[in-house]
Design a protein around this motif. Structure first.
Motif, PDB file in Angstrom:
ATOM      1  N   LEU A   1      52.708  40.198 -10.121  1.00 20.35           N
ATOM      2  CA  LEU A   1      51.132  40.413  -9.829  1.00 20.35           C
ATOM      3  C   LEU A   1      50.145  39.141 -10.352  1.00 20.35           C
ATOM      4  O   LEU A   1      49.367  38.496  -9.508  1.00 20.35           O
ATOM      5  CB  LEU A   1      50.589  41.689 -10.281  1.00 20.35           C
ATOM      6  CG  LEU A   1      51.035  42.894  -9.560  1.00 20.35           C
ATOM      7  CD1 LEU A   1      50.797  44.144 -10.126  1.00 20.35           C
ATOM      8  CD2 LEU A   1      50.432  42.850  -8.033  1.00 20.35           C
ATOM      9  N   ALA A   2      50.672  38.674 -11.646  1.00 18.59           N
ATOM     10  CA  ALA A   2      49.838  37.561 -11.973  1.00 18.59           C
ATOM     11  C   ALA A   2      50.147  36.288 -11.221  1.00 18.59           C
ATOM     12  O   ALA A   2      49.198  35.622 -11.080  1.00 18.59           O
ATOM     13  CB  ALA A   2      50.378  37.354 -13.525  1.00 18.59           C
ATOM     14  N   LEU A   3      51.570  36.010 -10.733  1.00 17.33           N
ATOM     15  CA  LEU A   3      51.874  34.875 -10.006  1.00 17.33           C
ATOM     16  C   LEU A   3      50.913  35.175  -8.812  1.00 17.33           C
ATOM     17  O   LEU A   3      50.537  34.026  -8.078  1.00 17.33           O
ATOM     18  CB  LEU A   3      53.314  34.703  -9.881  1.00 17.33           C
ATOM     19  CG  LEU A   3      54.107  34.494 -11.002  1.00 17.33           C
ATOM     20  CD1 LEU A   3      55.725  34.908 -10.683  1.00 17.33           C
ATOM     21  CD2 LEU A   3      54.025  32.918 -11.241  1.00 17.33           C
ATOM     22  N   TRP A   4      50.992  36.262  -8.073  1.00 15.89           N
ATOM     23  CA  TRP A   4      50.254  36.310  -6.872  1.00 15.89           C
ATOM     24  C   TRP A   4      48.735  35.910  -7.019  1.00 15.89           C
ATOM     25  O   TRP A   4      48.032  35.282  -6.336  1.00 15.89           O
ATOM     26  CB  TRP A   4      50.442  37.701  -6.332  1.00 15.89           C
ATOM     27  CG  TRP A   4      49.688  38.175  -4.911  1.00 15.89           C
ATOM     28  CD1 TRP A   4      48.262  38.401  -4.861  1.00 15.89           C
ATOM     29  CD2 TRP A   4      50.019  37.711  -3.711  1.00 15.89           C
ATOM     30  NE1 TRP A   4      48.004  38.515  -3.563  1.00 15.89           N
ATOM     31  CE2 TRP A   4      49.208  38.090  -2.825  1.00 15.89           C
ATOM     32  CE3 TRP A   4      51.343  37.401  -2.997  1.00 15.89           C
ATOM     33  CZ2 TRP A   4      49.269  37.899  -1.315  1.00 15.89           C
ATOM     34  CZ3 TRP A   4      51.447  36.962  -1.838  1.00 15.89           C
ATOM     35  CH2 TRP A   4      50.446  37.393  -0.952  1.00 15.89           C
ATOM     36  N   GLU A   5      48.080  36.573  -7.943  1.00 16.70           N
ATOM     37  CA  GLU A   5      46.664  36.335  -8.176  1.00 16.70           C
ATOM     38  C   GLU A   5      46.561  34.651  -8.640  1.00 16.70           C
ATOM     39  O   GLU A   5      45.475  34.158  -8.139  1.00 16.70           O
ATOM     40  CB  GLU A   5      46.399  37.029  -9.555  1.00 16.70           C
ATOM     41  CG  GLU A   5      46.149  38.407  -9.246  1.00 16.70           C
ATOM     42  CD  GLU A   5      45.957  39.284 -10.606  1.00 16.70           C
ATOM     43  OE1 GLU A   5      46.083  38.828 -11.585  1.00 16.70           O
ATOM     44  OE2 GLU A   5      45.389  40.494 -10.449  1.00 16.70           O
ATOM     45  N   ARG A   6      47.547  34.236  -9.401  1.00 18.97           N
ATOM     46  CA  ARG A   6      47.409  32.600  -9.571  1.00 18.97           C
ATOM     47  C   ARG A   6      47.285  31.912  -8.371  1.00 18.97           C
ATOM     48  O   ARG A   6      46.698  30.827  -8.288  1.00 18.97           O
ATOM     49  CB  ARG A   6      48.329  32.198 -10.596  1.00 18.97           C
ATOM     50  CG  ARG A   6      48.193  30.835 -10.848  1.00 18.97           C
ATOM     51  CD  ARG A   6      48.298  30.369 -12.323  1.00 18.97           C
ATOM     52  NE  ARG A   6      48.167  28.998 -12.485  1.00 18.97           N
ATOM     53  CZ  ARG A   6      47.330  28.309 -12.714  1.00 18.97           C
ATOM     54  NH1 ARG A   6      46.081  28.907 -12.782  1.00 18.97           N
ATOM     55  NH2 ARG A   6      47.379  26.986 -12.824  1.00 18.97           N
ATOM     56  N   GLY A   7      48.474  32.205  -7.589  1.00 20.83           N
ATOM     57  CA  GLY A   7      48.651  31.789  -6.074  1.00 20.83           C
ATOM     58  C   GLY A   7      47.320  31.882  -5.399  1.00 20.83           C
ATOM     59  O   GLY A   7      47.017  30.771  -4.786  1.00 20.83           O
ATOM     60  N   GLU A   8      46.688  32.858  -5.471  1.00 19.96           N
ATOM     61  CA  GLU A   8      45.519  33.170  -4.491  1.00 19.96           C
ATOM     62  C   GLU A   8      44.271  32.191  -4.962  1.00 19.96           C
ATOM     63  O   GLU A   8      43.827  31.477  -4.245  1.00 19.96           O
ATOM     64  CB  GLU A   8      44.909  34.609  -4.455  1.00 19.96           C
ATOM     65  CG  GLU A   8      45.835  35.660  -3.788  1.00 19.96           C
ATOM     66  CD  GLU A   8      45.758  35.270  -2.175  1.00 19.96           C
ATOM     67  OE1 GLU A   8      44.618  35.134  -1.858  1.00 19.96           O
ATOM     68  OE2 GLU A   8      46.909  35.496  -1.563  1.00 19.96           O
ATOM     69  N   ALA A   9      44.378  32.099  -6.596  1.00 19.24           N
ATOM     70  CA  ALA A   9      43.430  31.118  -7.040  1.00 19.24           C
ATOM     71  C   ALA A   9      43.668  29.865  -6.615  1.00 19.24           C
ATOM     72  O   ALA A   9      42.646  29.128  -6.274  1.00 19.24           O
ATOM     73  CB  ALA A   9      43.234  31.469  -8.452  1.00 19.24           C
ATOM     74  N   LEU A  10      44.865  29.316  -6.638  1.00 15.04           N
ATOM     75  CA  LEU A  10      45.111  28.046  -6.197  1.00 15.04           C
ATOM     76  C   LEU A  10      44.935  27.689  -5.034  1.00 15.04           C
ATOM     77  O   LEU A  10      44.568  26.612  -4.518  1.00 15.04           O
ATOM     78  CB  LEU A  10      46.580  27.580  -6.593  1.00 15.04           C
ATOM     79  CG  LEU A  10      46.955  27.696  -8.378  1.00 15.04           C
ATOM     80  CD1 LEU A  10      48.428  27.698  -8.452  1.00 15.04           C
ATOM     81  CD2 LEU A  10      46.396  26.125  -8.839  1.00 15.04           C
ATOM     82  N   ALA A  11      45.329  28.632  -3.972  1.00 16.22           N
ATOM     83  CA  ALA A  11      45.017  28.396  -2.635  1.00 16.22           C
ATOM     84  C   ALA A  11      43.840  28.288  -2.286  1.00 16.22           C
ATOM     85  O   ALA A  11      43.233  27.334  -1.497  1.00 16.22           O
ATOM     86  CB  ALA A  11      45.724  29.641  -1.722  1.00 16.22           C
ATOM     87  N   LYS A  12      42.849  28.877  -2.986  1.00 14.36           N
ATOM     88  CA  LYS A  12      41.417  28.886  -3.009  1.00 14.36           C
ATOM     89  C   LYS A  12      40.834  27.488  -3.492  1.00 14.36           C
ATOM     90  O   LYS A  12      40.179  26.984  -2.596  1.00 14.36           O
ATOM     91  CB  LYS A  12      40.466  29.909  -3.510  1.00 14.36           C
ATOM     92  CG  LYS A  12      39.235  29.907  -3.389  1.00 14.36           C
ATOM     93  CD  LYS A  12      38.377  31.054  -4.596  1.00 14.36           C
ATOM     94  CE  LYS A  12      36.911  30.889  -4.266  1.00 14.36           C
ATOM     95  NZ  LYS A  12      36.249  31.744  -4.983  1.00 14.36           N
ATOM     96  N   ARG A  13      41.414  26.972  -4.349  1.00 10.79           N
ATOM     97  CA  ARG A  13      41.168  25.681  -4.937  1.00 10.79           C
ATOM     98  C   ARG A  13      41.479  24.505  -4.047  1.00 10.79           C
ATOM     99  O   ARG A  13      40.577  23.769  -3.688  1.00 10.79           O
ATOM    100  CB  ARG A  13      41.798  25.305  -6.306  1.00 10.79           C
ATOM    101  CG  ARG A  13      41.387  24.081  -6.780  1.00 10.79           C
ATOM    102  CD  ARG A  13      39.862  23.941  -7.265  1.00 10.79           C
ATOM    103  NE  ARG A  13      39.451  22.813  -7.794  1.00 10.79           N
ATOM    104  CZ  ARG A  13      38.529  22.026  -7.536  1.00 10.79           C
ATOM    105  NH1 ARG A  13      37.612  22.498  -6.663  1.00 10.79           N
ATOM    106  NH2 ARG A  13      38.306  20.781  -8.218  1.00 10.79           N
ATOM    107  N   CYS A  14      42.569  24.742  -3.270  1.00  6.31           N
ATOM    108  CA  CYS A  14      43.127  23.803  -2.268  1.00  6.31           C
ATOM    109  C   CYS A  14      42.171  23.904  -1.322  1.00  6.31           C
ATOM    110  O   CYS A  14      41.794  22.614  -0.676  1.00  6.31           O
ATOM    111  CB  CYS A  14      44.487  23.940  -1.782  1.00  6.31           C
ATOM    112  SG  CYS A  14      45.530  23.731  -3.083  1.00  6.31           S
ATOM    113  N   GLU A  15      41.528  24.833  -0.637  1.00 11.74           N
ATOM    114  CA  GLU A  15      40.878  25.236   0.294  1.00 11.74           C
ATOM    115  C   GLU A  15      39.459  24.493   0.150  1.00 11.74           C
ATOM    116  O   GLU A  15      38.851  23.764   1.164  1.00 11.74           O
ATOM    117  CB  GLU A  15      40.732  26.603   0.761  1.00 11.74           C
ATOM    118  CG  GLU A  15      40.123  26.801   2.183  1.00 11.74           C
ATOM    119  CD  GLU A  15      40.858  26.135   3.385  1.00 11.74           C
ATOM    120  OE1 GLU A  15      39.891  25.634   4.318  1.00 11.74           O
ATOM    121  OE2 GLU A  15      42.101  26.155   3.409  1.00 11.74           O
TER     122      GLU A  15
END
Length: 77
Positions: free
Chosen positions: A42-56
């Motif tokens: 879950l922590a990895l998923w949340e981090r991935g979402e935040a990183l994807a948002k940053r890339c966007e």
């Protein structure tokens, strides 16, 4: 987890596109590999979402800069 995975969302603001993308690829790799606990996943998923948002955000900024450069009167001579 790596030391980068403990960064707060605010700390992501300082990442370049390349850094954010590299970290996102690492997160996806860890999730795909499996073996993590539910909490860690879950922590990895949340981090991935935040990183994807940053890339966007970076990509959207680049799109805006390109659009502005293409406007009449803004083209280099």
């Amino acid at each position: 987890m790596t030391e980068n995975s403990s960064q707060t969302p605010d700390a992501l603001d300082g990442l370049s596109y390349e850094e954010a993308r590299e970290q996102l690829v690492a997160v996806v790799g860890r999730l795909e590999a499996g073996g993590a606990s539910l909490e860690e996943s879950l922590a990895l998923w949340e981090r991935g979402e935040a990183l994807a948002k940053r890339c966007e955000e970076w990509l959207e900024g680049a799109r805006k800069r390109l659009a502005a450069a293409r406007e009449p009167g803004n083209a280099p001579e």
